[in-house]
Design a protein around this motif. Structure first.
Motif, PDB file in Angstrom:
ATOM      1  N   GLY A   1       5.268 -17.973 -16.375  1.00 23.91           N
ATOM      2  CA  GLY A   1       6.175 -19.085 -16.145  1.00 23.91           C
ATOM      3  C   GLY A   1       5.564 -20.075 -15.174  1.00 23.91           C
ATOM      4  O   GLY A   1       4.342 -20.163 -15.016  1.00 23.91           O
ATOM      5  N   SER A   2       6.414 -20.832 -14.494  1.00 24.40           N
ATOM      6  CA  SER A   2       5.921 -21.868 -13.577  1.00 24.40           C
ATOM      7  C   SER A   2       5.019 -21.280 -12.500  1.00 24.40           C
ATOM      8  O   SER A   2       3.970 -21.842 -12.175  1.00 24.40           O
ATOM      9  CB  SER A   2       7.107 -22.599 -12.934  1.00 24.40           C
ATOM     10  OG  SER A   2       7.860 -23.271 -13.912  1.00 24.40           O
TER      11      SER A   2
ATOM     12  N   SER B   1       3.006 -18.352 -27.355  1.00 23.85           N
ATOM     13  CA  SER B   1       2.387 -19.577 -26.851  1.00 23.85           C
ATOM     14  C   SER B   1       3.439 -20.677 -26.792  1.00 23.85           C
ATOM     15  O   SER B   1       4.503 -20.585 -27.407  1.00 23.85           O
ATOM     16  CB  SER B   1       1.245 -20.001 -27.771  1.00 23.85           C
ATOM     17  OG  SER B   1       0.815 -21.313 -27.469  1.00 23.85           O
ATOM     18  N   ASP B   2       3.149 -21.744 -26.061  1.00 24.94           N
ATOM     19  CA  ASP B   2       4.070 -22.878 -25.960  1.00 24.94           C
ATOM     20  C   ASP B   2       3.726 -23.986 -26.948  1.00 24.94           C
ATOM     21  O   ASP B   2       4.185 -25.129 -26.790  1.00 24.94           O
ATOM     22  CB  ASP B   2       4.061 -23.435 -24.539  1.00 24.94           C
ATOM     23  CG  ASP B   2       2.691 -23.968 -24.134  1.00 24.94           C
ATOM     24  OD1 ASP B   2       1.671 -23.415 -24.608  1.00 24.94           O
ATOM     25  OD2 ASP B   2       2.622 -24.923 -23.341  1.00 24.94           O
TER      26      ASP B   2
ATOM     27  N   ARG C   1      11.038 -18.263 -22.181  1.00 17.43           N
ATOM     28  CA  ARG C   1      10.244 -17.142 -22.678  1.00 17.43           C
ATOM     29  C   ARG C   1       9.008 -17.720 -23.364  1.00 17.43           C
ATOM     30  O   ARG C   1       9.123 -18.558 -24.250  1.00 17.43           O
ATOM     31  CB  ARG C   1      11.064 -16.313 -23.671  1.00 17.43           C
ATOM     32  CG  ARG C   1      10.372 -15.095 -24.240  1.00 17.43           C
ATOM     33  CD  ARG C   1      11.332 -14.314 -25.129  1.00 17.43           C
ATOM     34  NE  ARG C   1      10.720 -13.087 -25.638  1.00 17.43           N
ATOM     35  CZ  ARG C   1      10.026 -13.007 -26.768  1.00 17.43           C
ATOM     36  NH1 ARG C   1       9.869 -14.091 -27.522  1.00 17.43           N
ATOM     37  NH2 ARG C   1       9.502 -11.853 -27.145  1.00 17.43           N
ATOM     38  N   GLY C   2       7.828 -17.289 -22.946  1.00 11.69           N
ATOM     39  CA  GLY C   2       6.589 -17.850 -23.471  1.00 11.69           C
ATOM     40  C   GLY C   2       5.833 -18.599 -22.398  1.00 11.69           C
ATOM     41  O   GLY C   2       6.305 -18.742 -21.254  1.00 11.69           O
ATOM     42  N   LEU C   3       4.648 -19.091 -22.736  1.00 10.36           N
ATOM     43  CA  LEU C   3       3.823 -19.803 -21.755  1.00 10.36           C
ATOM     44  C   LEU C   3       4.595 -20.989 -21.192  1.00 10.36           C
ATOM     45  O   LEU C   3       5.172 -21.787 -21.927  1.00 10.36           O
ATOM     46  CB  LEU C   3       2.515 -20.277 -22.395  1.00 10.36           C
ATOM     47  CG  LEU C   3       1.557 -19.194 -22.892  1.00 10.36           C
ATOM     48  CD1 LEU C   3       0.271 -19.828 -23.401  1.00 10.36           C
ATOM     49  CD2 LEU C   3       1.259 -18.180 -21.794  1.00 10.36           C
ATOM     50  N   GLY C   4       4.581 -21.107 -19.879  1.00 13.00           N
ATOM     51  CA  GLY C   4       5.342 -22.159 -19.215  1.00 13.00           C
ATOM     52  C   GLY C   4       6.686 -21.693 -18.726  1.00 13.00           C
ATOM     53  O   GLY C   4       7.298 -22.322 -17.867  1.00 13.00           O
ATOM     54  N   GLY C   5       7.189 -20.570 -19.275  1.00 12.95           N
ATOM     55  CA  GLY C   5       8.470 -20.030 -18.831  1.00 12.95           C
ATOM     56  C   GLY C   5       9.577 -21.056 -18.907  1.00 12.95           C
ATOM     57  O   GLY C   5       9.698 -21.809 -19.877  1.00 12.95           O
TER      58      GLY C   5
ATOM     59  N   ALA D   1       2.333 -24.705 -18.211  1.00 15.67           N
ATOM     60  CA  ALA D   1       1.192 -24.268 -19.022  1.00 15.67           C
ATOM     61  C   ALA D   1       0.254 -25.431 -19.331  1.00 15.67           C
ATOM     62  O   ALA D   1      -0.975 -25.292 -19.255  1.00 15.67           O
ATOM     63  CB  ALA D   1       1.687 -23.630 -20.321  1.00 15.67           C
ATOM     64  N   ARG D   2       0.814 -26.596 -19.669  1.00  8.99           N
ATOM     65  CA  ARG D   2      -0.045 -27.765 -19.924  1.00  8.99           C
ATOM     66  C   ARG D   2      -0.722 -28.216 -18.639  1.00  8.99           C
ATOM     67  O   ARG D   2      -1.880 -28.654 -18.650  1.00  8.99           O
ATOM     68  CB  ARG D   2       0.781 -28.900 -20.513  1.00  8.99           C
ATOM     69  CG  ARG D   2       1.365 -28.594 -21.880  1.00  8.99           C
ATOM     70  CD  ARG D   2       2.051 -29.793 -22.492  1.00  8.99           C
ATOM     71  NE  ARG D   2       1.082 -30.702 -23.115  1.00  8.99           N
ATOM     72  CZ  ARG D   2       1.421 -31.782 -23.807  1.00  8.99           C
ATOM     73  NH1 ARG D   2       2.703 -32.088 -23.964  1.00  8.99           N
ATOM     74  NH2 ARG D   2       0.505 -32.560 -24.343  1.00  8.99           N
TER      75      ARG D   2
END
Length: 551
Positions: free
Chosen positions: A19-20, A46-47, A91-95, A206-207
């Motif tokens: 997450g963050s 993935s996001d 849920r996933g990249l970046g939360g 994530a980005r």
């Protein structure tokens, strides 16, 4: 993502949760320690989704159960007419930075000075401001409060809805000051929010931290659900994960770092044997360390929302028979220019006000939405309109996170204890009445419309009943692995879990008290701050090893 068949099973650091906090920590740690190996483990996917990239996609991401939202529910809340409330979590990249409203606020400087005074040296406002600035790339440029070179893009909205400007004007007419920067010299006032976007697209953690460049020493492993932290003689040595239908073990030479959020982090600790001993034994979990504070101290922003329906199809997000051509036109504009309604975060404006002049800092926050947002968007309304959210910034109520079993794949037991403290109810009622005054100011009132469900409610008793029947979270849970210097704290000011070795928690769960604002930026700051503590500890260990070898 890492190929599971080619990935190693032993790393220097295992970071649990992307997450963050996890994205920030893993990337910064990989950069600071180029010779160390880091694995970032994420239970979700993935996001890479148009819903995540497109800001208006929040309408689907928050309101609906998707692969990107855990969509938890609380226990029945006695003070909210016995209702179970929703708890959306990314849920996933970046939360949650992949599904939030992208509002960039930090809280009040006094919030962090409160942390320092509560036994968290190194976490006062002057200590944390450099890390906010380090993370930030504000399009307005750098100054004493803002950074311009960080990975987290902070932008002004490209096209602000006319009703957002009308809200700000109505706030001024109601007696509040206009504020163009809630993260600057002063927080108080009403204005347009800055957002974590770049060129009209969501800029999640994530980005910002993972996708910016490839790091040879960082392995990102998705669809890997952490089941428990493994211990040898009270030292964390690895993590057991479920992936592709198999149970696997990953080992950590240096540390295991839990970044699973205010719900996931205490759940993982308890399922690993770190938590209240009696509760763990009841679930058949072997106790590694009796830590009663794990899962306690839950705090969240309870939120009440006014919805006002406008006559006709009037500038806001509208669902009407004749709105289809407008939606097609807006979508075409977004595809061409990344502008217009599809680039909106919906919660475009807001403010921080004092409902009581004796308050030292703002005690209530507004989020003004250019849509009829009802039950997180789960209940749709025909027609056009807007909404005004109100939350109490520093609730005194405390809740808890527990476990239903020893399996982290089962949802945690979330009891926020909303309105358990009478102060929260009285403060929220004051905030609701302040919001009503803004709605009745000329800049908004002259456009007509009618409040949904609340138009006939005026007395304190009527408004309080409405709060109890409809208030829900505004998605800012914190505090369940509290930081402090006292024996009851879960982590120390270096974010090391007390009573064991080789284990840290780094995310919003470590906040001693809830900050007065949205929590995404503070969570990223916590991870930025933590990297130096980890690197400093590793250098100390290395220096001691060299001295021992020389001796």
């Amino acid at each position: 993502m890492t190929n599971p068949d080619a990935a190693p099973t032993t790393y220097d650091y295992l970071v649990v949760g992307a997450g963050s906090a996890g994205c920030t920590l893993a990337a910064r740690l990989a950069d600071a320690c180029p010779h160390a190996t880091i694995a970032l483990l994420e239970a979700g996917p993935s996001d890479d989704s148009v819903l995540i990239r497109t800001p208006i996609g929040i309408a689907a991401l928050v309101a609906r159960r998707t692969r990107y939202n855990w969509m938890f529910r609380t226990t029945h809340q006695a003070a909210l007419d016995g209702r179970q409330t929703w708890q959306p979590r990314g849920r996933g990249l970046g939360g949650s930075s992949s599904i939030n409203a992208m509002v960039y606020t930090r809280g009040h400087p006094g919030d962090y000075d409160d942390w320092k005074a509560a036994g968290c040296p190194g976490w006062g406002w002057s200590d944390v401001l450099p890390y906010f600035r380090r993370a930030e790339a504000n399009v307005r440029g750098a100054n004493a409060y803002h950074g311009a070179d960080g990975p987290l893009i902070v932008s002004d909205l490209r096209d602000v809805n006319v009703f957002s400007h009308r809200f700000v004007e109505a706030g001024v007419q109601a007696g509040y000051v206009r504020n163009d920067d809630f993260n600057g010299e002063t927080q108080e006032g009403v204005g347009i929010y800055q957002v974590t976007q770049r060129d009209g697209e969501r800029w999640n953690a994530a980005r910002a931290y993972l996708h910016s460049r490839r790091r040879h020493n960082l392995h990102v492993i998705t669809q890997a659900h952490a089941l428990r932290v493994l211990f040898e003689h009270r030292r964390a040595t690895g993590v057991e994960i479920a992936r592709d239908g198999r149970i696997e073990t990953l080992r950590a030479r240096a540390e295991v770092i839990v970044c699973s959020g205010a719900f996931g982090s205490p759940q993982l600790l308890m399922c690993s044997g770190v938590g209240p001993a009696v509760a763990l034994r009841e679930k058949g979990i072997e106790v590694v360390h009796d830590a009663p504070g794990v899962g306690a101290n839950l705090q969240d922003h309870l939120d009440f929302t006014f919805q006002k329906k406008l006559p006709g199809d009037r500038d806001t997000v509208a669902l009407t028979v004749g709105s289809a051509p407008d939606w097609l036109r807006r979508f075409a504009m977004y595809r061409r220019e990344r502008r217009g309604l599809f680039a909106s975060n919906i919660a475009e404006a807001g403010g921080f006000i004092k409902t009581d002049p004796s308050e030292a800092r703002p005690d209530v926050q507004f989020h003004f939405c250019v849509a009829l947002v009802d039950e997180h968007g789960r209940r749709l309304h025909y027609g056009a309109g807007y909404s005004l959210h109100v939350c109490v910034l520093r609730p005194r109520s405390r809740g808890s996170v527990g476990i239903a079993s020893g399996d982290t794949r089962e949802a945690p037991v979330i009891d926020p204890g909303f309105l358990n403290d009478p102060y929260d109810a009285s403060a929220l009622l004051r905030g609701v009445k302040a919001a009503r005054r803004i709605l009745e100011a000329p800049a908004l009132a002259e456009h007509g419309g009618k409040e949904l469900r609340t138009h006939a409610l005026h007395t304190d008793a009527e408004l309080m009943a409405a709060i109890r029947s409809s208030a829900e979270t505004i998605y800012h849970p914190v505090g369940t692995c509290r930081m402090g210097s006292d024996a009851g704290a879960v982590v120390d000011p270096d974010l090391r879990v007390r009573g064991v070795e080789g284990l840290r928690v780094i995310d919003a769960s470590i906040m001693p008290t809830l900050v007065g604002g949205n929590t995404n930026a503070p969570t990223i700051m916590i991870a930025e701050r933590a990297v130096e503590k980890i690197v400093g500890a590793q250098r100390t260990v290395s220096a001691r090893s060299e001295m021992t070898a020389e001796a």
